[in-house]
Design an enzyme around this catalytic site. Structure first.
Site, PDB file in Angstrom:
ATOM      1  N   LYS A 109     -14.451  -4.190   9.108  1.00 13.70           N
ATOM      2  CA  LYS A 109     -14.526  -3.376   7.750  1.00 13.70           C
ATOM      3  C   LYS A 109     -16.112  -3.416   8.609  1.00 13.70           C
ATOM      4  O   LYS A 109     -16.240  -2.113   8.248  1.00 13.70           O
ATOM      5  CB  LYS A 109     -14.062  -3.787   6.490  1.00 13.70           C
ATOM      6  CG  LYS A 109     -12.801  -4.728   6.294  1.00 13.70           C
ATOM      7  CD  LYS A 109     -12.856  -4.392   4.930  1.00 13.70           C
ATOM      8  CE  LYS A 109     -11.323  -4.904   4.070  1.00 13.70           C
ATOM      9  NZ  LYS A 109     -10.748  -6.229   2.919  1.00 13.70           N
TER      10      LYS A 109
ATOM     11  N   VAL B 151       1.336  -1.050   0.207  1.00 15.76           N
ATOM     12  CA  VAL B 151       0.223  -0.104   0.316  1.00 15.76           C
ATOM     13  C   VAL B 151       1.027   1.749   0.312  1.00 15.76           C
ATOM     14  O   VAL B 151       0.752   2.277  -0.910  1.00 15.76           O
ATOM     15  CB  VAL B 151      -0.799   0.026   1.707  1.00 15.76           C
ATOM     16  CG1 VAL B 151      -2.219   1.100   0.930  1.00 15.76           C
ATOM     17  CG2 VAL B 151      -1.742  -1.286   0.907  1.00 15.76           C
TER      18      VAL B 151
ATOM     19  N   ASP C 114     -10.915 -10.255   8.290  1.00 17.77           N
ATOM     20  CA  ASP C 114     -10.590  -8.808   7.317  1.00 17.77           C
ATOM     21  C   ASP C 114     -12.071  -8.288   7.747  1.00 17.77           C
ATOM     22  O   ASP C 114     -12.361  -7.244   7.796  1.00 17.77           O
ATOM     23  CB  ASP C 114      -9.956  -9.427   6.745  1.00 17.77           C
ATOM     24  CG  ASP C 114     -10.311  -7.925   5.462  1.00 17.77           C
ATOM     25  OD1 ASP C 114      -8.675  -7.209   5.722  1.00 17.77           O
ATOM     26  OD2 ASP C 114     -10.168  -8.266   4.650  1.00 17.77           O
TER      27      ASP C 114
ATOM     28  N   GLU D  68      -2.682 -14.317   0.540  1.00 16.08           N
ATOM     29  CA  GLU D  68      -1.628 -13.888   1.474  1.00 16.08           C
ATOM     30  C   GLU D  68      -0.841 -15.595   2.045  1.00 16.08           C
ATOM     31  O   GLU D  68      -1.663 -15.910   1.903  1.00 16.08           O
ATOM     32  CB  GLU D  68      -1.670 -13.113   2.507  1.00 16.08           C
ATOM     33  CG  GLU D  68      -2.394 -12.166   2.770  1.00 16.08           C
ATOM     34  CD  GLU D  68      -1.518 -10.756   2.640  1.00 16.08           C
ATOM     35  OE1 GLU D  68      -0.331 -11.441   3.301  1.00 16.08           O
ATOM     36  OE2 GLU D  68      -1.689  -9.480   2.775  1.00 16.08           O
TER      37      GLU D  68
ATOM     38  N   ILE E 201     -12.375   1.856  -2.983  1.00 16.46           N
ATOM     39  CA  ILE E 201     -13.690   2.246  -3.393  1.00 16.46           C
ATOM     40  C   ILE E 201     -13.800   3.250  -2.740  1.00 16.46           C
ATOM     41  O   ILE E 201     -14.291   3.270  -1.237  1.00 16.46           O
ATOM     42  CB  ILE E 201     -15.011   1.563  -2.673  1.00 16.46           C
ATOM     43  CG1 ILE E 201     -14.789   0.128  -4.212  1.00 16.46           C
ATOM     44  CG2 ILE E 201     -15.831   1.467  -3.260  1.00 16.46           C
ATOM     45  CD1 ILE E 201     -15.451  -1.032  -3.928  1.00 16.46           C
TER      46      ILE E 201
ATOM     47  N   GLY F  15      -4.768  -4.270  -3.477  1.00 23.25           N
ATOM     48  CA  GLY F  15      -4.175  -3.685  -4.424  1.00 23.25           C
ATOM     49  C   GLY F  15      -3.088  -2.458  -4.646  1.00 23.25           C
ATOM     50  O   GLY F  15      -4.311  -1.667  -3.877  1.00 23.25           O
TER      51      GLY F  15
HETATM   52  N1  HSE Z   1      -6.456  -8.983   2.015  1.00 26.76           N
HETATM   53  C1  HSE Z   1      -7.806  -8.019   1.718  1.00 26.76           C
HETATM   54  C2  HSE Z   1      -8.748  -8.170   0.413  1.00 26.76           C
HETATM   55  C3  HSE Z   1      -7.427  -6.627   1.073  1.00 26.76           C
HETATM   56  O1  HSE Z   1      -8.072  -9.668  -0.109  1.00 26.76           O
HETATM   57  O2  HSE Z   1      -8.870  -7.876   0.340  1.00 26.76           O
HETATM   58  C4  HSE Z   1      -7.179  -6.154   2.371  1.00 26.76           C
HETATM   59  O3  HSE Z   1      -7.946  -5.291   3.034  1.00 26.76           O
END
Ligand code: HSE
Length: 433
Positions: free
Chosen positions: A205, A14, A201, A190, A136, A302
């Site tokens: 969010k 990033v 994750d 990953e 986004i 990305g």
């Molecule tokens: N690892 C996350 C994804 C991206 O695959 O969307 C980072 O938040």
């Protein structure tokens, strides 16, 4: 022309994407601010490692406090990830009077309120567009253009890795493990995919979106979360027969004074716009009481898409610095004390069972469901199953019920040996309109 100075904490994908976005569009960016943007220091703890990007070596520092305490730096850009030490670095930067931009969903979901309070106390700005949905601009939209709306529901595909895996399983009939291996080789997943595939994750969010949209502080560990590791191609094929796509869906819904939310593999009807979001793309679907239905779609991960979001935050802060405007806080602290969270709430469910192929089995299952108040909406039985065990798959879609009630009914089916095994349970999304 004034020069606005940045220090970047981190030199991962990033950070590189942010650097590249600035270089790619520097003229336009600086023109829109009316000032130049200068990256003066980048935290790189291992400056000898080849990072695959041409960054002048003299920018690298190995001590984060060379950035946090540098009186010349206006904006600290935190791109390390993880809760700690990132939270401490951000907190110290805010206390030192720096504006902070971050992409760190884990730190924000855990400590967003504390960081926001620190920003307020120190009259500086905290921005985190890149923390949800990568490129986004959802946070900017819900905290500016859409503020006049009240929202009852959010649905999101918020993880590119898992959406890629589910899409490949659906379109090419591939097994979960095979797609995961392929995604890791392509750099889409990953090496340790736990946070993505287990849904953590997405829970981070969703927790951030919930605080911004509904004003409710729900830590990610309180969001009922199930990942995609137990989704099979068999389930995906049955879902297709019923007219659904399987998606790792983040959902949150408000009804009167109660609130429900979860992250789990969900059957989404083909006709719903979010069902068409494929591969590494993300989407957020929400309905406002003035604007009506909206869907935001784009790359959720990305270097460049995420770098674009980070640069957007930098530009919005830099414009205020250039114009010497007062600091501006996102309305994150608008907590609604009345709303209480009831966990997952009531939903329809898809259930795959394996049961003996003999008379009376279906009757036992349906009467057990009936005693728990669970109605059957659809059912499929295949005559072909496991010949050795003489079992067949039975697929049900049941009407709305609480997941805890369903789990009790399923446990009873196993305890009374009415079924051999519970294959899988997934939520079914029923659009309100
Ligand atoms: N690892 C996350 C994804 C991206 O695959 O969307 C980072 O938040």
């Amino acid at each position: 022309m004034k020069s606005i100075k940045l220090g970047i904490l981190g030199i991962g994908n990033v950070a590189k994407g942010t650097y590249q976005t600035l270089e790619l569009n520097r003229k336009k960016i600086e023109g829109s601010i009316g000032a130049s943007i200068e990256i003066v220091k980048i935290l790189n703890r291992r400056p000898d490692v080849d990072r695959g990007i041409d960054i002048p070596k003299e920018l690298y520092v190995t001590d984060p406090y060379e950035i946090i305490e540098d009186s010349e730096i206006d904006i600290v850009v935190e791109l390390i990830g993880g809760i700690e030490p990132a939270t401490t670095y951000m907190a110290d930067a805010l206390k030192a009077g720096k504006h902070v931009v971050t992409a760190n969903k884990a730190a924000l979901a855990a400590n967003g309120k504390m960081l926001q309070n620190l920003a307020q106390e120190n009259h500086v700005m905290l921005r985190f567009e890149a923390s949800v949905g990568g490129g986004i601009p959802i946070i900017n939209a819900i905290t500016t253009s859409l503020l006049s709306n009240d929202f009852d529901e959010i649905l999101g595909i918020l993880n590119g890795t898992t959406n890629y895996i589910l899409t490949q399983m659906t379109d090419n009939g591939l097994a979960y493990e095979d797609v995961l291996k392929d995604a890791q080789q392509k750099g889409l997943a990953e090496a340790d995919p736990t946070a993505d595939v287990e849904g953590y994750d997405v829970a981070n969010k969703l927790s951030i979106l919930i605080s911004l949209i509904f004003g409710v502080d729900i830590p990610p560990q309180d969001i009922p979360t199930q990942g995609i590791t137990s989704v099979t191609t068999e389930d995906i094929n049955y879902a297709t027969e019923f007219g659904y796509k399987v998606k790792l869906l983040a959902s949150a819904k408000k009804q009167d004074d109660v609130f429900s939310c979860n992250v789990e593999p969900t059957l989404v009807p083909f006709s719903h716009p979010i069902a068409s979001v494929s591969n590494e793309f993300n989407a957020i679907y929400l309905t406002g009481n003035a604007v009506d239905d909206l869907m935001f779609y784009g790359k959720g991960a990305g270097p460049l898409p995420t770098g674009s979001a980070v640069m957007g935050d930098i530009i919005s802060i830099a414009r205020r610095i250039e114009k010497e405007s007062d600091y501006d806080l996102l309305p994150l602290l608008r907590y609604d004390e009345k709303l209480s969270c009831i966990g997952e709430g009531q939903h329809q469910y898809y259930i795959r069972l394996s049961a003996a192929d003999k008379p009376g089995v279906l009757g036992n299952i349906s009467s057990t469901f009936g005693r728990f108040g669970i109605g059957i909406a659809s059912m499929v039985q295949r005559a072909e199953g496991d010949e050795e065990k003489n079992t067949v798959p039975l697929i049900f879609i049941v009407y709305k019920t609480e997941r805890t009630v369903l789990d009790e009914a399923l446990q009873e089916l196993v305890d009374k040996k009415y079924v051999e095994a519970i294959g899988s349970v997934m939520q079914v999304h029923r659009p309100a309109h």
